[in-house]
Structure formats: structure tokens, C-alpha cells
Design a protein around this motif. Structure first.
Motif, PDB file in Angstrom:
ATOM      1  N   ALA A 163      26.735  27.930  34.198  1.00  0.00           N
ATOM      2  CA  ALA A 163      27.982  27.598  33.504  1.00  0.00           C
ATOM      3  C   ALA A 163      27.926  28.166  32.085  1.00  0.00           C
ATOM      4  N   PRO A 164      28.548  29.318  31.854  1.00  0.00           N
ATOM      5  CA  PRO A 164      28.568  29.902  30.507  1.00  0.00           C
ATOM      6  C   PRO A 164      29.658  29.257  29.646  1.00  0.00           C
ATOM      7  N   VAL A 165      29.400  28.043  29.188  1.00  0.00           N
ATOM      8  CA  VAL A 165      30.394  27.264  28.451  1.00  0.00           C
ATOM      9  C   VAL A 165      30.806  28.022  27.184  1.00  0.00           C
ATOM     10  N   PRO A 166      32.097  28.255  26.975  1.00  0.00           N
ATOM     11  CA  PRO A 166      32.517  29.143  25.881  1.00  0.00           C
ATOM     12  C   PRO A 166      32.258  28.614  24.479  1.00  0.00           C
ATOM     13  N   LEU A 167      32.107  27.306  24.320  1.00  0.00           N
ATOM     14  CA  LEU A 167      31.884  26.774  22.979  1.00  0.00           C
ATOM     15  C   LEU A 167      30.506  27.110  22.433  1.00  0.00           C
ATOM     16  N   TYR A 168      29.506  27.272  23.298  1.00  0.00           N
ATOM     17  CA  TYR A 168      28.158  27.455  22.754  1.00  0.00           C
ATOM     18  C   TYR A 168      27.304  28.497  23.462  1.00  0.00           C
TER      19      TYR A 168
ATOM     20  N   ASP B 264      43.706  27.253  24.653  1.00  0.00           N
ATOM     21  CA  ASP B 264      44.005  28.663  24.936  1.00  0.00           C
ATOM     22  C   ASP B 264      42.860  29.572  24.508  1.00  0.00           C
ATOM     23  N   ALA B 265      42.308  29.319  23.322  1.00  0.00           N
ATOM     24  CA  ALA B 265      41.181  30.133  22.844  1.00  0.00           C
ATOM     25  C   ALA B 265      39.953  29.924  23.713  1.00  0.00           C
ATOM     26  N   LEU B 266      39.713  28.676  24.121  1.00  0.00           N
ATOM     27  CA  LEU B 266      38.576  28.392  24.996  1.00  0.00           C
ATOM     28  C   LEU B 266      38.696  29.118  26.324  1.00  0.00           C
ATOM     29  N   LEU B 267      39.879  29.079  26.913  1.00  0.00           N
ATOM     30  CA  LEU B 267      40.067  29.685  28.226  1.00  0.00           C
ATOM     31  C   LEU B 267      39.989  31.199  28.157  1.00  0.00           C
ATOM     32  N   GLU B 268      40.446  31.769  27.056  1.00  0.00           N
ATOM     33  CA  GLU B 268      40.352  33.226  26.906  1.00  0.00           C
ATOM     34  C   GLU B 268      38.896  33.677  26.888  1.00  0.00           C
ATOM     35  N   LYS B 269      38.060  32.978  26.097  1.00  0.00           N
ATOM     36  CA  LYS B 269      36.639  33.335  26.082  1.00  0.00           C
ATOM     37  C   LYS B 269      35.973  32.988  27.409  1.00  0.00           C
ATOM     38  N   ARG B 270      36.349  31.860  27.993  1.00  0.00           N
ATOM     39  CA  ARG B 270      35.775  31.464  29.286  1.00  0.00           C
ATOM     40  C   ARG B 270      35.913  32.586  30.305  1.00  0.00           C
ATOM     41  N   ASP B 271      37.098  33.152  30.412  1.00  0.00           N
ATOM     42  CA  ASP B 271      37.324  34.191  31.408  1.00  0.00           C
ATOM     43  C   ASP B 271      36.512  35.445  31.112  1.00  0.00           C
ATOM     44  N   LEU B 272      36.419  35.803  29.837  1.00  0.00           N
ATOM     45  CA  LEU B 272      35.701  37.026  29.475  1.00  0.00           C
ATOM     46  C   LEU B 272      34.199  36.863  29.665  1.00  0.00           C
ATOM     47  N   ILE B 273      33.644  35.750  29.209  1.00  0.00           N
ATOM     48  CA  ILE B 273      32.187  35.605  29.293  1.00  0.00           C
ATOM     49  C   ILE B 273      31.746  35.362  30.739  1.00  0.00           C
ATOM     50  N   THR B 274      32.589  34.695  31.533  1.00  0.00           N
ATOM     51  CA  THR B 274      32.257  34.513  32.957  1.00  0.00           C
ATOM     52  C   THR B 274      32.285  35.851  33.680  1.00  0.00           C
ATOM     53  N   ALA B 275      33.267  36.689  33.351  1.00  0.00           N
ATOM     54  CA  ALA B 275      33.337  38.030  33.948  1.00  0.00           C
ATOM     55  C   ALA B 275      32.136  38.874  33.533  1.00  0.00           C
ATOM     56  N   TYR B 276      31.699  38.732  32.286  1.00  0.00           N
ATOM     57  CA  TYR B 276      30.533  39.496  31.840  1.00  0.00           C
ATOM     58  C   TYR B 276      29.269  39.016  32.540  1.00  0.00           C
ATOM     59  N   LEU B 277      29.123  37.711  32.702  1.00  0.00           N
ATOM     60  CA  LEU B 277      27.980  37.187  33.459  1.00  0.00           C
ATOM     61  C   LEU B 277      27.998  37.718  34.888  1.00  0.00           C
ATOM     62  N   GLU B 278      29.157  37.745  35.509  1.00  0.00           N
ATOM     63  CA  GLU B 278      29.285  38.281  36.861  1.00  0.00           C
ATOM     64  C   GLU B 278      28.843  39.748  36.897  1.00  0.00           C
ATOM     65  N   PHE B 279      29.264  40.514  35.909  1.00  0.00           N
ATOM     66  CA  PHE B 279      28.876  41.922  35.820  1.00  0.00           C
ATOM     67  C   PHE B 279      27.359  42.053  35.683  1.00  0.00           C
ATOM     68  N   VAL B 280      26.760  41.261  34.803  1.00  0.00           N
ATOM     69  CA  VAL B 280      25.311  41.326  34.601  1.00  0.00           C
ATOM     70  C   VAL B 280      24.576  40.993  35.898  1.00  0.00           C
ATOM     71  N   LEU B 281      25.035  39.990  36.627  1.00  0.00           N
ATOM     72  CA  LEU B 281      24.390  39.636  37.897  1.00  0.00           C
ATOM     73  C   LEU B 281      24.448  40.796  38.887  1.00  0.00           C
ATOM     74  N   HIS B 282      25.599  41.447  38.968  1.00  0.00           N
ATOM     75  CA  HIS B 282      25.721  42.590  39.888  1.00  0.00           C
ATOM     76  C   HIS B 282      24.805  43.740  39.450  1.00  0.00           C
ATOM     77  N   GLU B 283      24.689  43.953  38.144  1.00  0.00           N
ATOM     78  CA  GLU B 283      23.813  45.013  37.644  1.00  0.00           C
ATOM     79  C   GLU B 283      22.356  44.737  38.000  1.00  0.00           C
ATOM     80  N   ILE B 284      21.909  43.510  37.782  1.00  0.00           N
ATOM     81  CA  ILE B 284      20.514  43.163  38.109  1.00  0.00           C
ATOM     82  C   ILE B 284      20.308  43.223  39.618  1.00  0.00           C
ATOM     83  N   ASP B 285      21.289  42.796  40.369  1.00  0.00           N
ATOM     84  CA  ASP B 285      21.208  42.844  41.835  1.00  0.00           C
ATOM     85  C   ASP B 285      20.937  44.267  42.321  1.00  0.00           C
TER      86      ASP B 285
END
Length: 429
Positions: free
Chosen positions: A404-409, A328-349
Motif C-alpha cells: 500500500a503506497p499511501v500517498p501521505l507518507y 483530490d490532491a491525495l487521490l492524484e498522487k495515489r494514482d501516480l505512485i501506485t502506477a509507478y509501483l506497478e511499473f517497478v514490479l513489472h521491471e523487476i519481474d
């Protein structure tokens, strides 16, 4: 949450992240004397620092006990694999008796198809995804060729691929369900990757499994990119079987052992064929060397050979870490950090002339820890620039990088820094 593409904001997210401390539990390669930003955990996970302790323990037991290590080491080798049952069952949503570890992924899928692909002249078709990972494609082709010689069905018609619609990158659920219904009584097996390796699309495994069963087919899943990455409920979804590798999101080391799931409804079915070996034989009578096979109850009854303990040791280190963290903790961070990466890509785009097309679904329910990005207007030189500047990512033809922004590291600061390096690589060409 309203994201900001600033170093300060990224560091605030890291400060609030309960998993941020786990970065220090891993060994990172260095480029230009600096720790890399590692985006290829969907190919090979980083090495946990604790792994060496687990491997050294086996090496020391081998040195000091030799053959007696099978029974008298701190973790006796003859039942070493049983330590995986509880933590793995929580990772994949199974009963402890429904999971085991053995062999490698494609080997296990072949062995499971012995049990769950039983074609007849009229029910022989396999539904799979278009452009499945090549090892799965070769497996399907060889299984169909093998069985068609014995059964006599049309092997050219046996493989039914679910295709993407023209101009689309992902497979629609309604198209999968429609194809299952269309093939109907001719369908023997549905076997699809739970997460598509190229696009990162997560399939609705629960719904597809139910649809396959409705027409009388077995349903299995290749979870290479799903185990340790996606919320799985294999038992409750009534999945017949599944297998996964352990070296991607589960960080067990290159080419390491595979995990398997066989639903408990099949455990007592003596009519279900399987290939047997002595490690699948009744544990209490295994060393009596009896002539007739009496399978262990549960998934362990599909094991064949004495298990490679030196390979299992890094895997055990990994599942112990997963047990500490919890899915549960892994998936919570997974969703947040993947969304942030998506945001950063759109910003640079928005700041450069090139266009980034994220071909992974935008719906969080249909993606996990991967964004596949089509780099319109860029070539392999940009990928090479990223690699030379400490961003370890993955290139796939014709023009896609997988991140792949793996949440563990991985950290939120990593996502920000990646965006800055990406922008420099485009503007500096």
C-alpha cells in the motif's frame, strides 16, 4: 507519463510532488538504523507527529480541569465529536449531519444492522462478497442466527455470497448486479466492503447501491479500506449507511474509533429501529436525565455512550491533516505512485526468474492505494527478507504480499528502492 526505473527519475517525481513534504509529518520505524519503506498503511497507518499534541491537550485538560473539562476545556469534551462533522463529510462525500464517530467498526456495523437489517419470512437474504474480511463474515453469521430464531426463516439460505469466476481473482460487476436481480424480492440487505481487503479491488458502489434499491433492499458499505483512500460520494450515491475504521489510511492509531454514515433520508424516520443510549439523546436536554429517548437529529442520534476523548484526539489530528491536504490532491498522487509501483514490479519481474502476478485490477477506476502481488516461485522467505531489509509489507496466504503506497507518507524513491531490495532478495537466494 513514460516511467523509468532509475533513482534519478524517482527523485524527479518526488521533487514535483506537492505532498512530498508530508513525509516529514510522520514518525517512521527504523530497521538497521534506516527509515523503513512502509507499505502497511492498509493495516495500520503511521503516527503523525502532531498526534502527541492533540493527546497531550486532552491529558492536560484532564489534569487541570478534571470533570470540568467536559465544558470548559479549549475543546470541550461533551461536543468534541462535533469537530469531525465537516472534515469527515468531505472525506466520504456526505452532509455534515450524516456522519459521526463512535465505537469501533464491527460494533458500528452491528448497530447499523439493527436499523437496516429487518428480515421477514420472505425478505431476509443478505448479499455479501465471497471471502469478506472475517469480522464481517462472523457479523453476518451472528446476525442471521439471531434474527432467524425470532422470525423463522431458513438461516442456511440467508447469506448469498458473490463469487469470483473460476480462474479469476476479482468479482465482476455484472455478476453482482445479476445476483441482486436474481435474489430480488427476497433481498433485505446488500452489505459489501467498498475495497476488498485481500485483492484491493474497488467496487462500483454507486451502481451496486442503485441496483439494491431497485429491488427494495437497503444497501450499506464497509469502508474499512476505502475511507481516506477512495473518492466517495455517499450522499449522492444514495447509500443507506456505511462505517469505517480510522486506523488504516486515516492514521488514528491501533484499534481506534470508527466513523459512521447514515443518509439524511433516514434521519426523521421514527419507525426505523435503533439501539439507544444517552449520548444519542437530545443534546440540549441530555443532562436533564429524562426517561424517554429523543434522538439527536442526524447521525449523532445513533450514538450510545459517552465518547472516548483520548481515542478521538489522534483521530482529530488526522482529519485536520486531511482537511489541509484535500482528497483530490491525495487521490492524484495515489494514482501516480501506485502506477509507478506497478511499473517497478513489472521491471523487476523482467529481470528475475520468478513471476509476479498483480491480482489487483489494472484499471485505475477499480483500485486504490494497494497492489496485491502473487509471488509465483517464491515463498515466505522472500517476505521475511524484505522485512529484515526495511520493507514493511504484509503477507497473506497462500503466497501474496500486499503493498500500500499511501500517498501521505510514501515517496517515489521508496518505490524504486523497494524494487532494488526485492530484486536482491530473489537473486540472492
Amino acid at each position: 507519463m513514460k516511467f523509468q526505473n532509475t533513482l534519478e527519475f524517482a527523485r524527479q517525481l518526488d521533487a514535483q510532488d506537492p505532498l512530498n513534504k508530508y513525509q516529514s509529518e510522520f514518525i517512521f520505524p527504523k530497521v538497521n538504523d534506516k527509515k523503513v519503506i512502509y507499505f502497511t498503511g492498509n493495516s495500520l497507518g503511521l503516527q503523525p507527529k502532531r498526534t502527541k499534541t492533540y493527546v497531550d491537550e486532552v491529558m492536560n485538560d484532564w489534569a487541570n480541569l478534571a470533570v470540568e473539562g467536559h465544558f470548559y476545556s479549549d475543546k470541550p469534551w461533551w461536543d468534541y465529536h462535533e469537530r469531525f462533522a465537516d472534515p469527515l463529510s468531505k472525506i466520504v462525500g456526505a452532509l455534515p449531519t450524516e456522519v459521526t464517530v463512535m465505537n469501533t467498526l464491527t460494533v458500528n456495523l452491528h448497530l447499523l444492522m439493527v436499523s437496516f437489517y429487518q428480515p421477514t419470512k420472505t425478505r431476509y437474504k443478505i448479499i455479501c462478497e465471497e471471502k469478506a474480511f472475517p469480522s464481517d463474515q462472523y457479523m453476518f453469521q451472528s446476525q442471521v442466527d439471531f434474527h432467524s430464531r425470532a422470525v423463522g426463516f431458513d438461516k442456511q439460505a440467508a447469506l448469498v455470497e458473490i463469487k469470483r469466476r473460476e480462474g479469476e481473482h476479482n468479482i465482476r460487476l455484472e455478476d453482482v448486479l445479476a445476483k441482486i436481480e436474481e435474489v430480488g424480492d427476497e433481498l433485505a440487505l446488500v452489505l459489501i466492503g467498498g475495497v476488498n481487503y485481500y485483492t484491493g479491488q474497488v467496487f462500483d458502489m454507486k451502481t451496486i447501491t442503485a441496483a439494491g434499491h431497485k429491488v427494495g433492499a437497503f444497501v450499506g458499505w464497509d469502508l474499512a479500506h476505502a475511507a481516506g483512500n477512495v473518492k466517495l460520494e455517499l450522499h449522492d450515491w444514495n447509500v443507506d449507511f456505511a462505517a469505517w475504521c480510522s486506523y488504516k489510511y486515516m492514521n488514528s492509531g491501533p484499534g481506534n474509533a470508527s466513523g459512521c454514515f447514515i443518509h439524511e433520508k433516514h434521519h426523521n424516520n421514527s419507525q426505523l429501529p435503533r439501539f439507544a443510549g444517552w449520548w444519542g439523546h437530545n443534546k440540549e436536554r441530555r443532562f436533564k436525565m429524562e426517561p424517554n429517548f429523543d434522538p439527536v437529529h442526524g447521525a449523532d442520534g445513533w450514538q450510545i455512550s459517552n465518547l472516548p476523548i483520548l481515542s478521538l484526539a489522534p483521530y482529530l489530528a488526522s482529519v485536520d491533516m486531511f482537511a489541509e491536504v484535500g482528497m483530490d490532491a491525495l487521490l492524484e498522487k495515489r494514482d501516480l505512485i501506485t502506477a509507478y509501483l506497478e511499473f517497478v514490479l513489472h521491471e523487476i519481474d523482467s529481470e528475475v526468474d520468478s513471476t509476479f502476478e498483480i491480482i489487483t485490477p489494472s484499471n485505475p477506476e477499480e483500485r486504490a492505494s494497494q497492489l496485491s502481488v502473487f509471488l509465483h516461485g517464491e515463498g515466505r522467505s522472500l517476505f521475511e527478507y524484505l522485512m529484515k531489509n526495511g520493507v514493511i509489507t504484509d503477507w497473506r496466504e497462500p503466497n501474496v504480499i500486499r503493498l500500500a503506497p499511501v500517498p501521505l507518507y510514501t515517496s517515489f524513491e521508496d518505490m524504486f528502492e523497494f524494487g532494488q531490495i526485492l530484486k536482491k532478495g530473489i537473486l540472492g537466494k
